[in-house]
Design a protein around this motif. Structure first.
Motif: not given
Ligand SMILES: Nc1ncnc2c1ncn2[C@@H]1O[C@H](COP(=O)(O)OP(=O)(O)O)[C@@H](O)[C@H]1O
Ligand SMILES: [Mg+2]
Lengths: 376, 312
Positions: B227-228, B219, B223, B214, B231-232
């Motif tokens: 974004r990574v 990123a 961010t 990322a 969600p994980l």
């Protein structure tokens, strides 16, 4: 062609490539030391200039520091000493998200919670590109790596080779100045690897992006690269075009790592070597090698052998083992000095001259220019 | 196609026979599980359902007369004087307190638990076990003991008030015991490990090379997190939230000790009906209500996660 030499090659490199294009990445006396329970010097005073639009390969055995060098260029770790420049701009302390450099990771590192298209769009979105442009570039990239049909798949629902292509597209989409590829093909099977080698060359050609490619596979390095840097134990031993590195390795390690080698004892005196086993050869003398006892390299395919007594300029030997392997026959021989040598004969159609028989007397003829003096 | 006619069995006969044997074996193998489910879950549940439709006995227990009062009394009550129906304000405020305190507790455990889990999961492997051990120690301690420990902290002569008085920030002890604050504080402390552990497991599984990827793709820290990382680790966060929220809704010991007699929660209200209230049908109906609420939350969770698995 400008005559500017923006960067000094390591003085000992037998890099005969005379066109000195602009430098894309300048690694200047970089060392990286990992301090843990024991101190690991992963990179030891490495200097190399990677040119614009070049397919540059770092080749070396596992653990020699290839990944570390890539991580330093990408910005995941700072160098302990030295500087890394992009063109002339020092980027050593810049975080990775501020470097116009993208990476294709060894394990691909695709985002599992995103689709193929979302993965490719990620970098563009982070750069704040307008939606329409992101969309267009993603479509272009999907086309470039031939993944249009699978764009809405999750990354866990595509094969290894397809993941590889998505990783490539994702890294290429923001159109970086430099693309770093860490053993991107090592997880693929042979057939797929061959296809991807061609594909990668095509992509590099079409995009005009500087590629820095890491591999431990010498054949891959030779077939794909404009130039190769051979690494060992945190040092770059030699930088040059594939042909130079293969035919005129500077050191025993390089000769040994790339291709098959015969090392023979010889005596050097003023541009000529005399092999201990007999025979005189004109040679190029590398910098820093003095007259006296030296070690020379002869590639197995740069000599021929036939049965019977040696004629003029040939060396007597005994065939110890003869191995037929389809396209070639490899003859293992023993010289009068006790040295072993192997010679690879391209196989002619049946009825041609037969190779010597095991145990029989044989005569070796070494091609002119096939003897390389090694510096060690 | 013509090949099939030559086989001694009609097409598909062998498969069908195997299928029948398969089905039989499956039933036999799951028999122990079925017995346990019937005896331990379905049976008692059925008793509760039946009791909720009966009439309260004079000294607890139930009379075998059908009545809907158990259910209606959960939200309305009959005025003793004129027999009209009015909202059961006491119950409604208890429902609200249970819901809001459970939500607040979940949010607090998230705020404290996620960074804690992150910290533990990013320790070098040798030290990780030590921190995990520290997180789980209170977990192995009796709930009542832990709650009383919290009481020692927040009561008027407790540690917090003593310290604040000593440094002179306050002149008189702050009344913290027997307030909603006390319950929220206690539940946050008690249920924190239930948040930390699943989030820890999620962060532990997180492939940090994805975070590097990322950053490589421009990123920044925030961010990359949004974004990574988020969600994980979301499955862990959702699991932790449910593991905290559900027992909070039904919490009994903590509100009882720290909330006193006035600040009841759902669990205490149920207990009251089976104890001093002597209204088992109402208690049964309240229990079933609570269970339904929990089930709805769980179904909601399953829906979200399965939909997410279906489309990224
Ligand atoms: N984070 C790290 N901490 C300690 N040692 C490391 C670290 N990363 C790499 N090394 C060491 O540095 C050397 C070079 O590693 P690497 O660059 O991964 O080699 P290669 O990619 O050529 O296989 C190895 O000896 C490796 O063990
Ligand atoms: Mg590596």
């Amino acid at each position: 062609m400008t005559s500017q030499t923006a960067h000094a090659e390591p003085s000992d490199a037998t890099d005969t490539d005379t066109d000195t294009a602009a430098i894309a990445v300048d690694v200047d006396r970089v060392s990286k030391i990992f301090r843990g329970e024991t101190e690991v010097r992963a990179l030891d005073d490495v200097s190399v200039g990677i040119r614009k639009n070049e397919f540059f390969t770092l080749l070396g055995p596992s653990g020699c520091g290839k990944t570390t060098l890539l991580r330093l260029i990408a910005g995941f770790e700072p160098p302990t000493m030295g500087a890394i420049r992009l063109g002339t701009r020092d980027i050593s302390r810049l975080p990775p998200n501020q470097r116009p450099i993208n990476t294709v990771f060894q394990n691909y590192a695709l985002f599992p919670h995103m689709s193929v298209a979302q993965n490719i769009a990620f970098g563009l979105e982070m750069l704040g590109k307008p939606k329409a442009e992101v969309q267009r570039t993603v479509d272009e990239m999907l086309h470039l790596v031939r993944m249009e049909e699978l764009k809405n798949r999750r990354t866990s629902e595509i094969s290894g080779g397809q993941q590889q292509r998505v990783a490539l597209a994702r890294a290429l989409a923001p159109h970086p100045e430099v693309l770093l590829l860490d053993e991107p093909l090592s997880a693929l099977d042979l057939k797929l690897r061959k296809d991807m080698q061609i594909e990668l060359k095509r992509l590099q050609h079409e995009t005009g992006i500087t590629f820095i490619f890491v591999t431990h596979d010498q054949e891959e390095a030779l077939t794909m690269s404009d130039r190769v840097a051979v690494m060992s134990a945190g040092k770059i031993l030699q930088v040059g075009r594939p042909r130079d590195v293969y035919e005129r390795p500077a050191e025993r390690f390089v000769a040994n790592f790339i291709g098959e080698s015969n090392f023979l004892d010889a005596t050097l005196s003023g541009g000529t070597v005399e092999l201990a086993a007999g025979g005189r050869f004109e040679v190029r003398v590398p910098e820093g090698v003095r007259d006296g006892a030296v070690s020379v390299l002869v590639r197995p395919e740069h000599a021929t052998v036939h049965s019977g007594e040696p004629g003029e300029g040939e060396i007597a030997a005994t065939a110890e083992n003869v191995v037929y392997s389809g396209e070639a026959t490899v003859v293992h021989l023993r010289l009068a000095t006790g040295e072993a040598i192997k010679i690879r004969l391209a196989n002619a159609p049946q009825g041609g001259e037969a190779p010597p028989r095991t145990g029989g007397a044989a005569a070796i003829r070494i091609a002119p220019g096939a003897v390389t003096v090694l510096r060690d | 196609m013509s090949k099939q006619a030559e086989t001694p069995f009609p097409p598909g006969a062998l498969e069908r026979e195997a299928e029948i044997a398969d089905t039989r074996n499956r039933w036999l193998l799951s028999l122990p599980a079925i017995v346990i489910i019937v005896c331990a879950a379905a049976g008692p549940l059925l008793v509760m359902v039946v009791y909720s439709f009966l009439t309260p006995g004079d000294y607890g227990n139930v009379k075998w007369e059908f009545s809907l009062d158990g259910w209606t009394n959960t939200i309305v009550q009959r005025d003793i004087f004129d027999d009209t129906l009015i909202w059961a304000d006491a119950h409604l405020s208890i429902f609200w307190r249970s819901f809001s305190l459970s939500l607040i507790t979940t949010i607090l455990t998230l705020i404290i638990g996620v960074p804690t889990a992150w910290f533990v999961a990013t320790q070098p492997p040798g030290r990780r076990e030590f921190w995990l051990f520290l997180v789980t120690v209170p977990f192995w301690t009796n709930l009542l003991v832990r709650t009383i420990a919290v009481q020692e902290l927040i009561r008027s002569e407790g540690v917090i008030n003593l310290i604040l008085l000593k440094i002179g920030i306050i002149d008189a002890p702050i009344q913290m015991m027997f307030t909603d604050f006390a319950i929220g504080f206690g539940m946050t402390y008690v249920y924190l490990p239930l948040m930390v552990l699943p989030v820890y497991a999620a962060v532990d599984k997180l492939d940090f090379r994805l975070v590097e990827a990322a950053h490589d793709l421009y990123a920044g820290r925030w961010t990359a997190f949004r974004r990574v990382i988020l969600p994980l680790i979301k499955p862990g966060i959702i699991a932790g939230s449910i593991l905290v929220f559900v027992p909070c809704l039904g919490a009994y010991v903590t509100p009882r000790v720290l909330g006193g007699g006035k600040n009841l929660m759902f669990g205490n209200l149920i207990e009251l009906q089976f104890g001093a209230g002597r209204n088992w049908p109402l208690g049964a109906a309240l229990s079933l209500m609570l269970m339904t609420a929990v089930m709805v939350a769980l179904i909601f969770y399953v829906r979200i996660t399965s939909r997410e698995q279906a489309d990224g």
